[in-house]
Write a protein that holds these residues in place. Structure first.
Motif, mmCIF file in Angstrom:
data_model
loop_
_atom_site.group_PDB
_atom_site.id
_atom_site.type_symbol
_atom_site.label_atom_id
_atom_site.label_comp_id
_atom_site.label_asym_id
_atom_site.label_seq_id
_atom_site.Cartn_x
_atom_site.Cartn_y
_atom_site.Cartn_z
ATOM 1 N N ASP A 94 0.825 -1.206 0.000
ATOM 2 C CA ASP A 94 0.000 0.000 0.000
ATOM 3 C C ASP A 94 0.862 1.260 0.000
ATOM 4 O OD1 ASP A 94 -2.704 1.323 0.379
ATOM 5 O OD2 ASP A 94 -1.672 2.054 2.167
ATOM 6 N N ARG A 95 1.914 1.257 0.793
ATOM 7 C CA ARG A 95 2.813 2.422 0.842
ATOM 8 C C ARG A 95 3.480 2.671 -0.502
ATOM 9 N NH1 ARG A 95 6.438 3.322 6.215
ATOM 10 N NH2 ARG A 95 4.750 3.821 7.656
ATOM 11 N N GLU A 96 3.941 1.597 -1.131
ATOM 12 C CA GLU A 96 4.634 1.758 -2.414
ATOM 13 C C GLU A 96 3.681 2.221 -3.510
ATOM 14 O OE1 GLU A 96 7.864 1.788 -2.764
ATOM 15 O OE2 GLU A 96 7.975 1.387 -0.629
ATOM 16 N N MET A 97 2.470 1.717 -3.494
ATOM 17 C CA MET A 97 1.489 2.156 -4.488
ATOM 18 C C MET A 97 1.188 3.641 -4.331
ATOM 19 S SD MET A 97 -1.232 -1.007 -4.743
ATOM 20 C CE MET A 97 -2.176 -0.183 -6.021
ATOM 21 N N ARG A 98 1.002 4.064 -3.074
ATOM 22 C CA ARG A 98 0.712 5.475 -2.847
ATOM 23 C C ARG A 98 1.912 6.351 -3.204
ATOM 24 N NH1 ARG A 98 0.369 6.614 2.115
ATOM 25 N NH2 ARG A 98 0.458 4.600 3.164
ATOM 26 N N ARG A 99 3.118 5.853 -2.940
ATOM 27 C CA ARG A 99 4.316 6.615 -3.274
ATOM 28 C C ARG A 99 4.418 6.831 -4.788
ATOM 29 N NH1 ARG A 99 8.995 6.464 -0.106
ATOM 30 N NH2 ARG A 99 8.577 4.303 0.503
ATOM 31 N N MET A 100 4.207 5.746 -5.550
ATOM 32 C CA MET A 100 4.293 5.873 -6.999
ATOM 33 C C MET A 100 3.188 6.770 -7.545
ATOM 34 S SD MET A 100 4.122 2.979 -10.026
ATOM 35 C CE MET A 100 5.785 2.338 -9.915
ATOM 36 N N LEU A 101 1.981 6.588 -7.059
ATOM 37 C CA LEU A 101 0.869 7.418 -7.521
ATOM 38 C C LEU A 101 1.110 8.890 -7.210
ATOM 39 C CD1 LEU A 101 -2.210 5.215 -6.578
ATOM 40 C CD2 LEU A 101 -1.566 5.929 -8.875
ATOM 41 N N ASP A 102 1.634 9.169 -6.030
ATOM 42 C CA ASP A 102 1.918 10.553 -5.655
ATOM 43 C C ASP A 102 2.977 11.160 -6.579
ATOM 44 O OD1 ASP A 102 0.101 10.463 -3.608
ATOM 45 O OD2 ASP A 102 1.589 10.140 -2.020
ATOM 46 N N MET A 103 3.993 10.372 -6.906
ATOM 47 C CA MET A 103 5.055 10.879 -7.787
ATOM 48 C C MET A 103 4.512 11.198 -9.178
ATOM 49 S SD MET A 103 8.379 8.557 -6.677
ATOM 50 C CE MET A 103 9.512 9.390 -7.812
ATOM 51 N N VAL A 104 3.625 10.341 -9.683
ATOM 52 C CA VAL A 104 3.042 10.580 -10.997
ATOM 53 C C VAL A 104 2.110 11.786 -10.955
ATOM 54 C CG1 VAL A 104 1.513 9.651 -12.777
ATOM 55 C CG2 VAL A 104 3.251 8.184 -11.745
ATOM 56 N N THR A 105 1.247 11.822 -9.947
ATOM 57 C CA THR A 105 0.258 12.900 -9.850
ATOM 58 C C THR A 105 0.920 14.270 -9.720
ATOM 59 O OG1 THR A 105 -1.308 11.388 -8.800
ATOM 60 C CG2 THR A 105 -1.740 13.741 -8.584
ATOM 61 N N THR A 106 1.910 14.380 -8.844
ATOM 62 C CA THR A 106 2.560 15.678 -8.628
ATOM 63 C C THR A 106 3.428 16.095 -9.805
ATOM 64 O OG1 THR A 106 4.385 14.571 -7.460
ATOM 65 C CG2 THR A 106 2.579 15.438 -6.128
ATOM 66 N N SER A 107 3.791 15.124 -10.650
ATOM 67 C CA SER A 107 4.634 15.472 -11.807
ATOM 68 C C SER A 107 3.827 16.116 -12.928
ATOM 69 C CB SER A 107 5.334 14.216 -12.348
ATOM 70 O OG SER A 107 4.411 13.378 -13.036
ATOM 71 N N LEU A 108 2.524 15.886 -12.944
ATOM 72 C CA LEU A 108 1.686 16.378 -14.035
ATOM 73 C C LEU A 108 1.304 17.829 -13.799
ATOM 74 C CD1 LEU A 108 -0.591 13.225 -14.483
ATOM 75 C CD2 LEU A 108 1.421 13.875 -15.824
ATOM 76 N N THR A 109 2.210 18.713 -14.159
ATOM 77 C CA THR A 109 1.957 20.141 -14.046
ATOM 78 C C THR A 109 1.493 20.674 -15.397
ATOM 79 O OG1 THR A 109 4.286 20.592 -14.544
ATOM 80 C CG2 THR A 109 3.685 20.402 -12.230
ATOM 81 N N ALA A 110 1.108 21.951 -15.418
ATOM 82 C CA ALA A 110 0.594 22.541 -16.659
ATOM 83 C C ALA A 110 1.652 22.497 -17.757
ATOM 84 C CB ALA A 110 0.156 23.986 -16.399
ATOM 85 N N GLY A 111 1.208 22.352 -18.977
ATOM 86 C CA GLY A 111 2.129 22.312 -20.101
ATOM 87 C C GLY A 111 1.486 21.698 -21.322
ATOM 88 N N HIS A 112 2.263 21.620 -22.406
ATOM 89 C CA HIS A 112 1.803 20.982 -23.641
ATOM 90 C C HIS A 112 1.533 19.506 -23.356
ATOM 91 C CE1 HIS A 112 2.094 19.287 -27.715
ATOM 92 N NE2 HIS A 112 1.739 20.500 -28.131
ATOM 93 N N PRO A 113 0.531 18.916 -24.004
ATOM 94 C CA PRO A 113 0.245 17.497 -23.770
ATOM 95 C C PRO A 113 1.451 16.585 -23.938
ATOM 96 C CG PRO A 113 -1.546 18.485 -24.998
ATOM 97 C CD PRO A 113 -0.484 19.537 -24.882
ATOM 98 N N ARG A 114 2.323 16.899 -24.894
ATOM 99 C CA ARG A 114 3.519 16.066 -25.059
ATOM 100 C C ARG A 114 4.424 16.192 -23.836
ATOM 101 N NH1 ARG A 114 7.644 15.116 -30.150
ATOM 102 N NH2 ARG A 114 9.257 14.061 -28.935
ATOM 103 N N GLU A 115 4.522 17.397 -23.278
ATOM 104 C CA GLU A 115 5.341 17.587 -22.087
ATOM 105 C C GLU A 115 4.745 16.856 -20.891
ATOM 106 O OE1 GLU A 115 7.494 21.182 -19.532
ATOM 107 O OE2 GLU A 115 6.054 21.665 -21.126
#
Length: 236
Positions: A94-115
């Motif tokens: 559970d911890r590892e799943m949340r860690r990975m999901l958090d890393m993906v979610t926080t990485s998706l900042t505003a920008g071009h769809p390709r970015e």
């Protein structure tokens, strides 16, 4: 003489009284004191040890005895904190799943769809590189009787984060946004499975791997047909 205990001699004929000095007999050096862990510290220690062992040997290859021995405690301590090996494993997953999901979610900042595609790809590769033990655990199917905790469910959760981005892009290009979940699963699965391969070979460098993955994903999306057709004989 008792270890760690000194005696005072006296001339009154009384028995020597022990005087604690905290020093080993004859050594002249102070013995190290064992620091007692709090319940929270012990729990974190057991999680770290379990995480390492599960990554190295898998769930079946890891025993409560070994976890306890590595922690320097008895088996009942492990049961007290987690109810057994299954409980410890479930918390680790559970911890590892949340860690990975958090890393993906926080990485998706505003920008071009390709970015955004690049950001999500880097987030997955970053997790694989920084939390290798966690990823090794996640790519194995969980033996715990539950619907979550498997690599497939993790991919599905991450794909959900990507769905909205693809849905907007599909709508802007005149494609059916209802197909976004299908493409999200395909894209995230491609990155995750490639990452699993890269975990062992570690070649080429991470940035180059990300560039090639985004190249395939983006130019594949860029050239999508609105109504893809099959060219072979099979149509069902």
């Amino acid at each position: 003489m008792i270890e760690g205990v000194a005696t005072d001699s006296n001339t009154s004929g009384e028995k020597d009284r022990p005087r604690r000095t905290g020093r080993s007999s004859g050594s002249g050096t102070r013995r190290p004191r064992r620091v007692r862990m709090t319940g929270k510290e012990r729990r974190e220690q057991l999680l770290d040890i379990g995480r390492t062992l599960f990554a190295e040997r898998g769930f079946e290859g890891t025993s409560v005895e070994e976890i306890a021995a590595k922690a320097g405690v008895s088996k009942p301590v492990v049961y007290e904190h987690f109810g057994g090996k299954e409980g410890l494993y479930a918390v680790v997953v559970d911890r590892e799943m949340r860690r990975m999901l958090d890393m993906v979610t926080t990485s998706l900042t505003a920008g071009h769809p390709r970015e955004l595609c690049e950001q999500a790809t880097f987030a997955l590769l970053d997790y694989i590189e920084e939390y290798t033990d966690g990823f090794r655990i996640l790519v194995r199917d969980s033996p715990v009787a539950q619907s979550t905790g498997t690599f497939a469910s993790l991919i599905s959760d991450i794909a959900t984060q990507v769905e909205d981005i693809l849905g907007l892009e599909f709508k802007a290009r005149g494609f059916d946004p209802k197909l976004a979940p299908l493409y999200a699963q395909a894209l995230v699965g491609m990155v995750a499975l490639t990452g699993q391969w890269w975990l062992d070979v570690r070649k080429p460098k991470k940035a180059e791997v990300a560039a090639h993955l985004v190249n395939l994903a983006w130019h594949g999306l860029d050239g999508l047909e609105q109504k893809p057709r099959l060219i072979g004989r099979r149509k069902d």
